[in-house]
Design a protein around this motif. Structure first.
Motif, PDB file in Angstrom:
ATOM      1  N   THR A   1      51.779  53.807  56.990  1.00 32.13           N
ATOM      2  CA  THR A   1      51.422  53.674  55.568  1.00 32.13           C
ATOM      3  C   THR A   1      51.686  52.268  55.042  1.00 32.13           C
ATOM      4  O   THR A   1      50.944  51.766  54.198  1.00 32.13           O
ATOM      5  CB  THR A   1      52.191  54.715  54.741  1.00 32.13           C
ATOM      6  OG1 THR A   1      52.031  55.972  55.380  1.00 32.13           O
ATOM      7  CG2 THR A   1      51.641  54.814  53.348  1.00 32.13           C
ATOM      8  N   ALA A   2      52.724  51.640  55.543  1.00 34.21           N
ATOM      9  CA  ALA A   2      53.028  50.287  55.075  1.00 34.21           C
ATOM     10  C   ALA A   2      51.875  49.342  55.381  1.00 34.21           C
ATOM     11  O   ALA A   2      51.589  48.431  54.602  1.00 34.21           O
ATOM     12  CB  ALA A   2      54.306  49.785  55.739  1.00 34.21           C
ATOM     13  N   VAL A   3      51.210  49.561  56.511  1.00 34.62           N
ATOM     14  CA  VAL A   3      50.097  48.700  56.884  1.00 34.62           C
ATOM     15  C   VAL A   3      48.843  49.083  56.102  1.00 34.62           C
ATOM     16  O   VAL A   3      48.078  48.214  55.679  1.00 34.62           O
ATOM     17  CB  VAL A   3      49.846  48.784  58.405  1.00 34.62           C
ATOM     18  CG1 VAL A   3      48.691  47.877  58.790  1.00 34.62           C
ATOM     19  CG2 VAL A   3      51.090  48.393  59.159  1.00 34.62           C
ATOM     20  N   THR A   4      48.662  50.386  55.880  1.00 29.08           N
ATOM     21  CA  THR A   4      47.542  50.828  55.045  1.00 29.08           C
ATOM     22  C   THR A   4      47.615  50.142  53.692  1.00 29.08           C
ATOM     23  O   THR A   4      46.610  49.659  53.153  1.00 29.08           O
ATOM     24  CB  THR A   4      47.609  52.350  54.846  1.00 29.08           C
ATOM     25  OG1 THR A   4      47.784  52.955  56.110  1.00 29.08           O
ATOM     26  CG2 THR A   4      46.348  52.857  54.213  1.00 29.08           C
ATOM     27  N   LEU A   5      48.824  50.126  53.169  1.00 30.30           N
ATOM     28  CA  LEU A   5      49.071  49.463  51.893  1.00 30.30           C
ATOM     29  C   LEU A   5      48.599  48.016  51.947  1.00 30.30           C
ATOM     30  O   LEU A   5      47.941  47.514  51.040  1.00 30.30           O
ATOM     31  CB  LEU A   5      50.572  49.537  51.618  1.00 30.30           C
ATOM     32  CG  LEU A   5      51.184  48.806  50.459  1.00 30.30           C
ATOM     33  CD1 LEU A   5      50.672  49.395  49.182  1.00 30.30           C
ATOM     34  CD2 LEU A   5      52.684  48.958  50.516  1.00 30.30           C
ATOM     35  N   MET A   6      48.913  47.357  53.055  1.00 28.25           N
ATOM     36  CA  MET A   6      48.540  45.952  53.225  1.00 28.25           C
ATOM     37  C   MET A   6      47.019  45.807  53.299  1.00 28.25           C
ATOM     38  O   MET A   6      46.438  44.966  52.618  1.00 28.25           O
ATOM     39  CB  MET A   6      49.195  45.447  54.518  1.00 28.25           C
ATOM     40  CG  MET A   6      49.233  43.974  54.678  1.00 28.25           C
ATOM     41  SD  MET A   6      50.416  43.258  53.546  1.00 28.25           S
ATOM     42  CE  MET A   6      51.895  43.253  54.525  1.00 28.25           C
ATOM     43  N   ILE A   7      46.379  46.658  54.130  1.00 28.69           N
ATOM     44  CA  ILE A   7      44.926  46.522  54.327  1.00 28.69           C
ATOM     45  C   ILE A   7      44.176  46.781  53.029  1.00 28.69           C
ATOM     46  O   ILE A   7      43.162  46.159  52.751  1.00 28.69           O
ATOM     47  CB  ILE A   7      44.423  47.529  55.388  1.00 28.69           C
ATOM     48  CG1 ILE A   7      45.099  47.286  56.721  1.00 28.69           C
ATOM     49  CG2 ILE A   7      42.928  47.451  55.546  1.00 28.69           C
ATOM     50  CD1 ILE A   7      44.763  48.325  57.743  1.00 28.69           C
ATOM     51  N   SER A   8      44.720  47.711  52.236  1.00 29.81           N
ATOM     52  CA  SER A   8      43.951  48.118  51.064  1.00 29.81           C
ATOM     53  C   SER A   8      44.152  47.176  49.888  1.00 29.81           C
ATOM     54  O   SER A   8      43.533  47.375  48.852  1.00 29.81           O
ATOM     55  CB  SER A   8      44.361  49.524  50.644  1.00 29.81           C
ATOM     56  OG  SER A   8      45.646  49.472  50.090  1.00 29.81           O
ATOM     57  N   SER A   9      45.021  46.194  50.021  1.00 28.42           N
ATOM     58  CA  SER A   9      45.252  45.345  48.849  1.00 28.42           C
ATOM     59  C   SER A   9      44.685  43.931  49.037  1.00 28.42           C
ATOM     60  O   SER A   9      43.515  43.684  48.786  1.00 28.42           O
ATOM     61  CB  SER A   9      46.740  45.325  48.511  1.00 28.42           C
ATOM     62  OG  SER A   9      47.494  44.979  49.642  1.00 28.42           O
ATOM     63  N   ALA A  10      45.517  43.013  49.503  1.00 27.91           N
ATOM     64  CA  ALA A  10      45.123  41.600  49.515  1.00 27.91           C
ATOM     65  C   ALA A  10      43.810  41.320  50.262  1.00 27.91           C
ATOM     66  O   ALA A  10      42.994  40.542  49.766  1.00 27.91           O
ATOM     67  CB  ALA A  10      46.263  40.761  50.076  1.00 27.91           C
ATOM     68  N   PRO A  11      43.569  41.913  51.435  1.00 31.66           N
ATOM     69  CA  PRO A  11      42.322  41.593  52.131  1.00 31.66           C
ATOM     70  C   PRO A  11      41.062  41.889  51.317  1.00 31.66           C
ATOM     71  O   PRO A  11      40.027  41.280  51.560  1.00 31.66           O
ATOM     72  CB  PRO A  11      42.377  42.472  53.390  1.00 31.66           C
ATOM     73  CG  PRO A  11      43.814  42.636  53.635  1.00 31.66           C
ATOM     74  CD  PRO A  11      44.443  42.732  52.281  1.00 31.66           C
ATOM     75  N   LYS A  12      41.169  42.823  50.347  1.00 30.45           N
ATOM     76  CA  LYS A  12      40.006  43.089  49.504  1.00 30.45           C
ATOM     77  C   LYS A  12      39.686  41.860  48.658  1.00 30.45           C
ATOM     78  O   LYS A  12      38.513  41.557  48.398  1.00 30.45           O
ATOM     79  CB  LYS A  12      40.269  44.280  48.592  1.00 30.45           C
ATOM     80  CG  LYS A  12      40.579  45.556  49.319  1.00 30.45           C
ATOM     81  CD  LYS A  12      39.344  46.149  49.964  1.00 30.45           C
ATOM     82  CE  LYS A  12      39.689  47.435  50.682  1.00 30.45           C
ATOM     83  NZ  LYS A  12      38.704  47.815  51.675  1.00 30.45           N
ATOM     84  N   LEU A  13      40.738  41.172  48.212  1.00 32.69           N
ATOM     85  CA  LEU A  13      40.508  39.947  47.436  1.00 32.69           C
ATOM     86  C   LEU A  13      39.875  38.883  48.316  1.00 32.69           C
ATOM     87  O   LEU A  13      38.967  38.156  47.903  1.00 32.69           O
ATOM     88  CB  LEU A  13      41.828  39.432  46.860  1.00 32.69           C
ATOM     89  CG  LEU A  13      42.424  40.263  45.733  1.00 32.69           C
ATOM     90  CD1 LEU A  13      43.761  39.693  45.313  1.00 32.69           C
ATOM     91  CD2 LEU A  13      41.477  40.299  44.562  1.00 32.69           C
ATOM     92  N   ALA A  14      40.374  38.785  49.561  1.00 31.16           N
ATOM     93  CA  ALA A  14      39.819  37.798  50.482  1.00 31.16           C
ATOM     94  C   ALA A  14      38.355  38.114  50.766  1.00 31.16           C
ATOM     95  O   ALA A  14      37.509  37.211  50.816  1.00 31.16           O
ATOM     96  CB  ALA A  14      40.623  37.782  51.775  1.00 31.16           C
ATOM     97  N   ALA A  15      38.055  39.418  50.910  1.00 29.59           N
ATOM     98  CA  ALA A  15      36.666  39.791  51.175  1.00 29.59           C
ATOM     99  C   ALA A  15      35.791  39.467  49.978  1.00 29.59           C
ATOM    100  O   ALA A  15      34.649  39.038  50.131  1.00 29.59           O
ATOM    101  CB  ALA A  15      36.579  41.282  51.501  1.00 29.59           C
ATOM    102  N   PHE A  16      36.362  39.652  48.793  1.00 33.36           N
ATOM    103  CA  PHE A  16      35.606  39.287  47.587  1.00 33.36           C
ATOM    104  C   PHE A  16      35.324  37.782  47.590  1.00 33.36           C
ATOM    105  O   PHE A  16      34.205  37.343  47.306  1.00 33.36           O
ATOM    106  CB  PHE A  16      36.397  39.682  46.337  1.00 33.36           C
ATOM    107  CG  PHE A  16      35.810  39.140  45.066  1.00 33.36           C
ATOM    108  CD1 PHE A  16      34.697  39.743  44.503  1.00 33.36           C
ATOM    109  CD2 PHE A  16      36.345  38.020  44.452  1.00 33.36           C
ATOM    110  CE1 PHE A  16      34.139  39.230  43.347  1.00 33.36           C
ATOM    111  CE2 PHE A  16      35.787  37.506  43.297  1.00 33.36           C
ATOM    112  CZ  PHE A  16      34.679  38.114  42.738  1.00 33.36           C
ATOM    113  N   ALA A  17      36.356  37.001  47.943  1.00 32.29           N
ATOM    114  CA  ALA A  17      36.174  35.544  47.988  1.00 32.29           C
ATOM    115  C   ALA A  17      35.096  35.182  49.005  1.00 32.29           C
ATOM    116  O   ALA A  17      34.249  34.323  48.762  1.00 32.29           O
ATOM    117  CB  ALA A  17      37.487  34.865  48.340  1.00 32.29           C
ATOM    118  N   MET A  18      35.120  35.866  50.142  1.00 30.09           N
ATOM    119  CA  MET A  18      34.134  35.600  51.177  1.00 30.09           C
ATOM    120  C   MET A  18      32.725  35.869  50.650  1.00 30.09           C
ATOM    121  O   MET A  18      31.800  35.074  50.860  1.00 30.09           O
ATOM    122  CB  MET A  18      34.454  36.497  52.370  1.00 30.09           C
ATOM    123  CG  MET A  18      33.467  36.480  53.478  1.00 30.09           C
ATOM    124  SD  MET A  18      34.226  37.364  54.854  1.00 30.09           S
ATOM    125  CE  MET A  18      32.829  38.134  55.554  1.00 30.09           C
ATOM    126  N   ALA A  19      32.582  36.985  49.930  1.00 34.58           N
ATOM    127  CA  ALA A  19      31.275  37.289  49.357  1.00 34.58           C
ATOM    128  C   ALA A  19      30.859  36.206  48.378  1.00 34.58           C
ATOM    129  O   ALA A  19      29.709  35.752  48.377  1.00 34.58           O
ATOM    130  CB  ALA A  19      31.319  38.651  48.662  1.00 34.58           C
TER     131      ALA A  19
END
Lengths: 493, 522
Positions: free
Chosen positions: B272-290
């Motif tokens: 769950t600790a990693v799920t927490l990680m995947i579901s948060s900051a990388p979404k911002l990075a993906a938004f930046a990538m878009a």
């Protein structure tokens, strides 16, 4: 007019007070939570009194206005104000809140602080709905008020409470989200303004008006509720605890009707005129068909719930005939229904607390053991049936008068409800209160105590006062109603 | 050819994170006994400092913060002056490109980096106890999360296809490692494998698309690509063909339908600790990538990619919400809900250009950014609650684990209720204003039908959020173990939950920060 922000006080005293009550925590502090709640409810009512005493009845303009920029990014403002149409609901709401707190005094023994807090917060949010003059501010209060009611039904409700709570929430959410789109559309059309008063002046083409009308109709019709989207109400009423039923009937149902007056009629007058025959037809179906449905109910709460739908049909009928007497009658009916239906549910609550059943068949001969209660119940039942001298009569009579003016057969249809209303209310009253003592439980009933006597007494006085001398109420709404009708008569095409 | 020393200043935060990652690696090798405590402490320090450095070196960011603060009543103006004083001598006032145009320093990047770093920091704090309970609290975990942060930062500031790809791979590879971090758990291993295979496939698609765009325009630098398309020097067919693959790559990283298959499985399988990680900051990075790829590089093709995004957005919102209803596992439910939230982010991105008119761009993209930031705040709180209910030997995974939480602990039940209502888009919470701003952008662009689809699906979405509230408040608890968590987790989780409510009452600050960022960077 003084500089005191009475509307803000009426909104935020109950909300902040509710949070304070919540902070008293567990049931060990229940007595503290109860007295604190009563204090907050009384304070919340006290700040609404100046709204009535200092109200200027000669103008239809918004009074006690407050204006603060809230979200400048989208030009959303904290803009409050009341006119003759909305001010009475703020008062009614604050008043009913006191009744609800007293009514839950002994009955609620579990999670007392949360129960009281939910009602106080809800009361503040509802004041916000009635006084918001910004579309998004209105929407925010409108939606947020679902949360406490959802919790109240779900936590303290009856056996089938979960189903009722979720049904209630989703039904109303569906309607209001479509309204949100309409609000955003109007925002664009008005060149970036969410102000309801700006929207009143906004010219709109007919197709746009029709779509906006439908979006509002779905939102408000669910809330009123109008036939055929009324099915959530009996479920919610039956499962809710007494306080929940009272707030639902007395205040929450008024939100939809109020929405018609504040949004549909003035913003899209041409579409409203065009749709009026449909609205009148739906209202008459609600009045007559639901009246028959009420007749065959075996559960007291369900019966009063259907009677509420039928009475609200009267209200929407009054709105869409576009004459002053019908509209004012509808408003009086709304206020009166607030008192009467609230009182009916409190009466049923009194019985339910003792017998733990709402089945009409389980009662009989209550008058033998509870004479004082029977007297009060009699008065409210009569008011529900529209007996002259009670508040119920004034509104119904005015609407029927308006209807006859509009079209004889509409008036005739509406008048049927007087017979139906008398039939289902009095027949229920007869089966519950009169006759031989039904069973040993009824024989052991205790009459109402001082606390119950107090709240039923106050409500009885209100019902009688409004029935005998309605002038102060109609005077307040007069200027605004006339202005509204003038406005609706002018085409916006 | 002369070697020009690049301007390192705009990349100061990235350099700090990279150096500290090496330091932590060395330090934890030598200080074996306290390795994980040391690594954890240093990582947190690095993240916070890097965020601070980002604020200082990002052009205009301090000025924007000052402008937002000055709207606070009472002492706001005075405070804003102090912030402005700080700004002097630090940030330049324009967008700077460095490392031969591979790296760009602008306010959009600065703001997204600050939010990402803080999100990683919060996620580490929530997750630490969870990792310790499962005996996987090892220094490498913190090292990987720092490297992931570095990857995100490079990605966010990329002005070149290669630096973007490099950042993306650095982030993804670290995440694959983190998902598999609990190597005893076969479920985690399976999830990592799935994530890796599908992620590699998506990277391949992205690279393929990039190579086509390179072929058509002759440039890998985003501004060069934009120039070339603007002058109509590029072959349109090849370009659009490449665009399809680029959009597919972006869609995979955001986790939107039909590139979402990895999301539920990875969310459920990962610790769950990693799920927490995947579901948060990388979404911002993906938004930046878009933003970087589609808006900075391929803006001239907006008509094409907007219709692709519309397809993806509608599918995500519909499928995400419908599938979430059927879930009994809360991590899976939140995964599907995340898919639908990313659909909403896309709704904001696709409303930027209407019939060639670009006046909508600022409004639309800042709405999308506000949505992404709001989602990260809510996502952190929701998975934080899942972690809070887990303990040694017990995984809180099903929705039923939340049964009767109100009776066990009414404070955390109230927080979870706030998170759920916020995600459902009920006011006064931030989720409502996120939806409002995106829907507003969509309606402004003239896609009323799209807004109607989105809200109808929101009603369906409300059902599964309500179900969580229902089990917490209406049901009796089956698990009566008291909730044990360290003080700082309780405190931060409370702050996180309250932030959702407070930002909902006063959303203006965050909204205008996002708007300023795009205004200064577009």
């Amino acid at each position: 007019m003084t500089g005191m922000p009475f509307l803000s006080l009426a909104i935020w005293i109950p909300i902040l007070g509710g949070l304070l009550v919540l902070a008293t925590g567990s049931d060990r502090n229940a007595p503290l939570a109860r007295s604190l709640s009563l204090l907050v409810a009384l304070a919340g009512f006290a700040v609404t009194i100046p709204l009535f005493t200092q109200f200027d009845t000669s103008t239809s303009a918004m009074q006690f206005a407050e204006f603060l920029p809230w979200i400048p990014r989208f030009n959303i403002n904290y803009h409050l104000g009341v006119d003759g149409i909305s001010v009475l609901f703020v008062l009614l709401n604050a008043f009913i809140t006191i009744m609800v707190v007293i009514a839950g005094w002994q009955v609620i023994q579990e999670k007392v602080a949360q129960y009281m807090a939910a009602f106080l917060i809800m009361s503040g949010l509802m004041n916000g709905i009635f006084s918001a003059l910004d579309g998004i501010l209105f929407y925010v209060f409108f939606e947020a008020s679902l949360i406490p009611l959802y919790l109240v039904i779900g936590i303290w409700g009856g056996a089938n409470r979960v189903y009722a709570a979720i049904k209630f929430f989703l039904y109303t959410l569906l309607g209001s989200l479509l309204m949100l789109i309409a609000l955003l559309y109007l925002f664009m059309e008005a060149g970036g303004s969410f102000s309801i008063l700006d929207w009143h002046k906004l010219p709109l083409a007919m197709p746009a008006q029709t779509l906006v009308f439908w979006a509002f109709l779905i939102a408000f019709a669910v809330k009123v509720p109008m036939w055929p989207v009324h099915t959530w109400l009996p479920d919610a009423h039956v499962e809710a605890p007494t306080g929940g039923s009272v707030v639902l009937a007395a205040i929450a149902l008024k939100l939809g009707a109020y929405g018609f007056l504040r949004f549909s009629l003035p913003i899209v007058p041409d579409a409203s005129q065009a749709m009026a025959p449909m609205m009148i037809a739906l209202s008459l179906i609600a009045v007559i068909y639901i009246g028959f449905v009420a007749l065959v109910q075996t559960d007291m709460k369900k019966l009063v719930a259907y009677s509420s739908i039928s009475h609200m049909g009267f209200v929407t009928l009054g709105f869409f005939m576009f004459n002053a007497i019908g509209l004012e009658g509808a408003l009086v009916q709304m206020i009166s229904h607030g008192f009467v239906s609230g009182a009916m549910f409190l009466c049923i609550g009194v019985l339910y607390d003792r017998m733990h059943t709402r089945n009409i068949a389980d009662y009989g001969g209550v008058v033998k053991t509870m004479p004082k209660f029977a007297a009060f119940f009699m008065l409210f039942a009569m008011a529900n049936a529209g007996l002259p001298g009670t508040s119920g009569f004034i509104g119904e009579f005015m609407v029927i008068l308006g209807a006859v003016k509009f079209n004889f057969w509409v008036g005739f249809g509406a008048a049927i409800t007087l017979i139906l209303g008398a039939a289902y209310t009095l027949w229920m009253y007869k089966r519950v209160v009169f006759g031989v003592v039904g069973n040993s439980h009824v024989a052991e009933l205790e009459d109402i105590g001082a606390r119950e006597f107090a709240f039923l007494g106050i409500l009885a006085l209100s019902v009688l006062a409004m029935g005998l001398y309605p002038f102060p109420f109609t005077e307040v709404m007069h200027a605004s109603v006339n202005e509204l009708l003038r406005h609706v008569a002018v085409s916006k095409l | 050819m002369n070697f020009v020393v690049p301007d390192f200043y705009p990349a100061a935060a990235e350099i700090l994170v990279a150096v500290m990652a090496l330091v932590i690696m060395l330090a934890s090798t030598f200080a074996r006994r306290v390795a994980s405590d040391l690594a954890y402490g240093l990582t947190q320090l690095t993240l916070v400092f890097a965020a601070l450095v980002c604020v200082l070196v990002s052009p205009n960011l301090l000025a924007a913060v000052a402008a937002v603060i000055s709207e606070v009543p009472l002492f706001g103006v005075r405070l804003a002056e102090i912030v402005m004083g700080l700004a002097e001598g630090y940030a330049a006032n324009e967008v700077v490109a460095t490392f031969s145009g591979m790296f760009i320093g602008d306010m959009l990047g600065g703001l997204l980096k600050v939010f990402s770093l803080l999100a990683v920091s919060v996620a580490l704090l929530y997750g630490r106890g969870y990792l310790a309970d499962r005996k996987v609290d090892r220094p490498e975990y913190y090292l990987l999360s720092l490297l992931m942060s570095l990857g995100m930062m490079v990605m966010i500031s990329a002005n070149h296809m290669l630096s973007l790809y490099m950042g993306l791979e650095m982030m993804s590879l670290s995440l694959y490692g983190m998902v598999a971090f609990d190597r005893e758990s076969s479920r985690s291993t399976e999830a990592a494998m799935k994530y890796f295979v599908l992620g590699a496939l998506a990277s391949g698609l992205l690279l393929y698309g990039m190579s086509m765009i390179y072929g058509a325009t002759g440039s890998l630098e985003l501004s060069g690509i934009a120039q070339s398309i603007y002058h109509q020097a590029a072959n349109k067919t090849v370009l659009v063909f490449g665009l399809v693959f680029v959009v597919a790559g972006v869609a995979f990283k955001l986790g939107v339908v039909p590139f979402h298959m990895w999301v539920p499985d990875v969310y459920q399988g990962a610790p769950t600790a990693v799920t927490l990680m995947i579901s948060s900051a990388p979404k911002l990075a993906a938004f930046a990538m878009a933003m970087r790829l589609l808006v900075y590089g391929l803006f001239e093709l907006a008509d094409q990619w907007q219709s692709m995004l519309m397809f993806l957005a509608v599918l995500s919102i519909v499928l995400g919400n419908l599938a979430a209803i059927a879930q009994s596992n809360i991590k899976r439910m939140l995964a599907y809900s995340g898919i639908s939230h990313m659909g909403f982010v896309l709704l904001g991105l696709l409303a930027g250009v209407v019939d060639g008119d670009r006046n909508f761009a600022l409004n639309a993209y800042s709405s999308a950014m506000f949505y992404a930031v709001s989602y990260v705040i809510m996502s952190l709180a929701s998975f934080g609650m899942v972690i809070l209910l887990s303990r040694a030997g017990f995984e809180a995974e099903t929705i039923d684990d939340f049964k009767g939480l109100n009776k066990r602990n009414s404070w955390f039940a109230a927080l979870m209720m706030i998170v759920m209502f916020s995600m459902a888009g009920i006011p006064f919470f931030i989720g409502f204003f996120a939806k409002l701003s995106v829907l507003q952008a969509v309606v402004a662009a003239g896609y009323v039908w799209l807004a109607v689809v989105a809200v109808l699906m929101s009603v369906i979405g409300a059902f599964y959020y309500l179900r969580v509230v229902k089990v917490m408040y209406f049901d009796e608890p089956t698990d009566t173990a008291p909730i044990r968590a360290q003080g700082e987790v309780r405190f931060l989780l409370s702050a996180n939950g309250l932030a959702i409510a407070v930002l909902g009452l006063l959303p203006q600050g965050l909204m205008s920060l996002c708007a300023y960022a795009l205004l200064a960077s577009l």
